[in-house]
Design an enzyme around this catalytic site. Sequence first.
Site, short mmCIF file in Angstrom:
data_model
loop_
_atom_site.label_atom_id
_atom_site.label_comp_id
_atom_site.label_asym_id
_atom_site.label_seq_id
_atom_site.Cartn_x
_atom_site.Cartn_y
_atom_site.Cartn_z
N ARG A 48 -9.55 33.85 -40.32
CA ARG A 48 -10.27 33.39 -39.13
C ARG A 48 -11.79 33.37 -39.27
O ARG A 48 -12.43 32.39 -38.92
CB ARG A 48 -9.83 34.19 -37.91
CG ARG A 48 -8.31 34.11 -37.67
CD ARG A 48 -7.87 34.78 -36.38
NE ARG A 48 -8.34 34.09 -35.21
CZ ARG A 48 -9.33 34.50 -34.45
NH1 ARG A 48 -9.93 35.65 -34.71
NH2 ARG A 48 -9.71 33.79 -33.42
N TYR A 52 -13.49 29.88 -38.38
CA TYR A 52 -14.15 29.72 -37.09
C TYR A 52 -15.46 30.50 -37.06
O TYR A 52 -15.45 31.72 -37.19
CB TYR A 52 -13.25 30.24 -35.95
CG TYR A 52 -11.85 29.70 -36.00
CD1 TYR A 52 -11.60 28.34 -35.83
CD2 TYR A 52 -10.78 30.55 -36.25
CE1 TYR A 52 -10.31 27.86 -35.88
CE2 TYR A 52 -9.49 30.06 -36.30
CZ TYR A 52 -9.25 28.72 -36.12
OH TYR A 52 -7.98 28.25 -36.18
N CYS A 98 -13.76 32.98 -54.40
CA CYS A 98 -15.00 32.33 -54.84
C CYS A 98 -15.56 31.39 -53.79
O CYS A 98 -15.49 30.16 -53.95
CB CYS A 98 -14.76 31.60 -56.14
SG CYS A 98 -14.37 32.76 -57.43
N GLU A 99 -16.04 31.95 -52.68
CA GLU A 99 -16.75 31.19 -51.67
C GLU A 99 -17.70 32.13 -50.95
O GLU A 99 -17.32 33.26 -50.64
CB GLU A 99 -15.77 30.62 -50.61
CG GLU A 99 -15.14 29.34 -51.06
CD GLU A 99 -14.87 28.35 -49.93
OE1 GLU A 99 -14.09 27.43 -50.19
OE2 GLU A 99 -15.43 28.48 -48.81
N1 LLP Z 1 1.11 26.92 -26.87
C1 LLP Z 1 0.71 25.90 -27.65
C2 LLP Z 1 1.27 24.56 -27.44
C3 LLP Z 1 -0.25 26.12 -28.64
O1 LLP Z 1 -0.67 25.10 -29.40
C4 LLP Z 1 -0.78 27.43 -28.83
C5 LLP Z 1 -1.79 27.69 -29.84
C6 LLP Z 1 -0.31 28.47 -28.01
C7 LLP Z 1 0.63 28.18 -27.04
C8 LLP Z 1 -0.77 29.89 -28.15
O2 LLP Z 1 -2.12 30.10 -27.94
P1 LLP Z 1 -2.68 31.61 -27.90
O3 LLP Z 1 -2.06 32.28 -26.71
O4 LLP Z 1 -2.27 32.28 -29.16
O5 LLP Z 1 -4.15 31.47 -27.78
N2 LLP Z 1 -5.73 29.55 -35.13
C9 LLP Z 1 -6.51 29.78 -33.94
C10 LLP Z 1 -5.68 29.61 -32.69
C11 LLP Z 1 -5.03 28.26 -32.63
C12 LLP Z 1 -4.03 28.17 -31.54
C13 LLP Z 1 -3.26 26.91 -31.59
N3 LLP Z 1 -2.32 26.77 -30.54
C14 LLP Z 1 -7.18 31.14 -34.00
O6 LLP Z 1 -6.95 31.87 -34.93
O7 LLP Z 1 -7.96 31.46 -33.11
#
Ligand code: LLP
Length: 413
Positions: free
Chosen positions: A333, A337, A365-366
């Site tokens: 992450r 981000y 290596c970044e």
């Molecule tokens: N429902 C749908 C349709 C989604 O696309 C997602 C997340 C969730 C629920 C769950 O969201 P949460 O409650 O976990 O925020 N990789 C990123 C987060 C990307 C989330 C994508 N979709 C990170 O590490 O912050």
Amino acid sequence: MNWWETDFLAVRENRLFIAGRDAVGLAERHGTPLYVYGKGRILERYGRLEDAMARHSPLEARICYAMKANPHRGILRLLRRRGAWIDAVSPGEVETALQAGFPAERILFTGTSVSRADLRSVFAVAGLTVNIDAAEQLDLMSEVKREFPARTVRVSVRWNPGIGRGINARVITAGKRSSDGTPIKFGVEGKKVLGVFARARKLGFRPVGLHQHLGSGWVREDAPMVRAAVDRMVRKARELERAGFRLEFLDFGGGFGPRYLRTRSVFPVEDHIAYLSRAVAGAGLGVKALALEPGKYLVGDAGVLLLGVEYIKESYGNIFACVDGGTFNTVPRPAIYPSAHHVIVNAGRVDAAAKARVTVAGNICETGDVFGRERLMPLPASGDVLAVLGAGAYCRSMASRFNLRGIPREVLI
Ligand code: LLP
């Protein structure tokens, strides 16, 4: 007490304990890098959501775990036994959920850029609900449906209410454009929703629900816009009911919690549940169930990554703790981000009077491969164990084998 301490993470005699076990001991026993997840914390979070839903609404509550956050088999089985449903976004996730024992009836498949092959796999699973992401997806669906003439496929529509919220531009999933101008690819535009319902029914699908997901990583300041999106969803549901569609469920998606940073505010989840429950009741909708799709909320702060310190390096006045894992392969992450922040703790010596500004550097290596930049902490020494907190969600699931490094082991305790 540190702000991040919970039943899962505690400091005793200046050492970090994970679910009651000494973190350094866990590292010695299983080796580093190592993901450690806590069953108790996950169940506690699940219970809180369940209680809030039961308190505020008489409707059936569906807590659909967004398994993309962490598809560890043990976590899936734990949540399945507890009564959870599943938000799956690929045939691979559907397959894994089925293997973990989730009945198809409790799986909602929400794809994006869905292929014929994807549809073939999910139509083959009787009882599963397919969430439609585009009016145009119906062409592919009707084509593939011919291969399953006897099957009534349950469908819902993921609509884009025109309002999105998220902690950074890459995780805002509704609205016209994200905060950095990227066009938002998800969901069906408001004015097309009724048409999608009508055409889906005409093609022999069974429309049963309406869905929205605004984004990820909400903070308190997002609450007014989230409420505005809830209002839009309820209005849209009423419009559909008036047009003769009986909706079984409304799914408000995920996006809430946990806290990664002391200075970041916390989204009021319970208020959100109270608000949406009231909105649905107030509109007199005939829906049977309310659904949420928590990912981060359930598992985010129920996981830690343990890293071993190989040596301390000094260069041009910078101090680096060089560790035995890389962000890309473990906790990607911060490398992906700009706003991602994970607290880092020296497990064997959480606090000390003398502190240094330490950059925790991985073995990839970044330049961006740093777990934390110039963190004020007791200067680590070779052989120490560092714990990266908040590693339960979107860490293992997004880890790659970049540089042909391995992916750490996981233990669920
Ligand atoms: N429902 C749908 C349709 C989604 O696309 C997602 C997340 C969730 C629920 C769950 O969201 P949460 O409650 O976990 O925020 N990789 C990123 C987060 C990307 C989330 C994508 N979709 C990170 O590490 O912050």
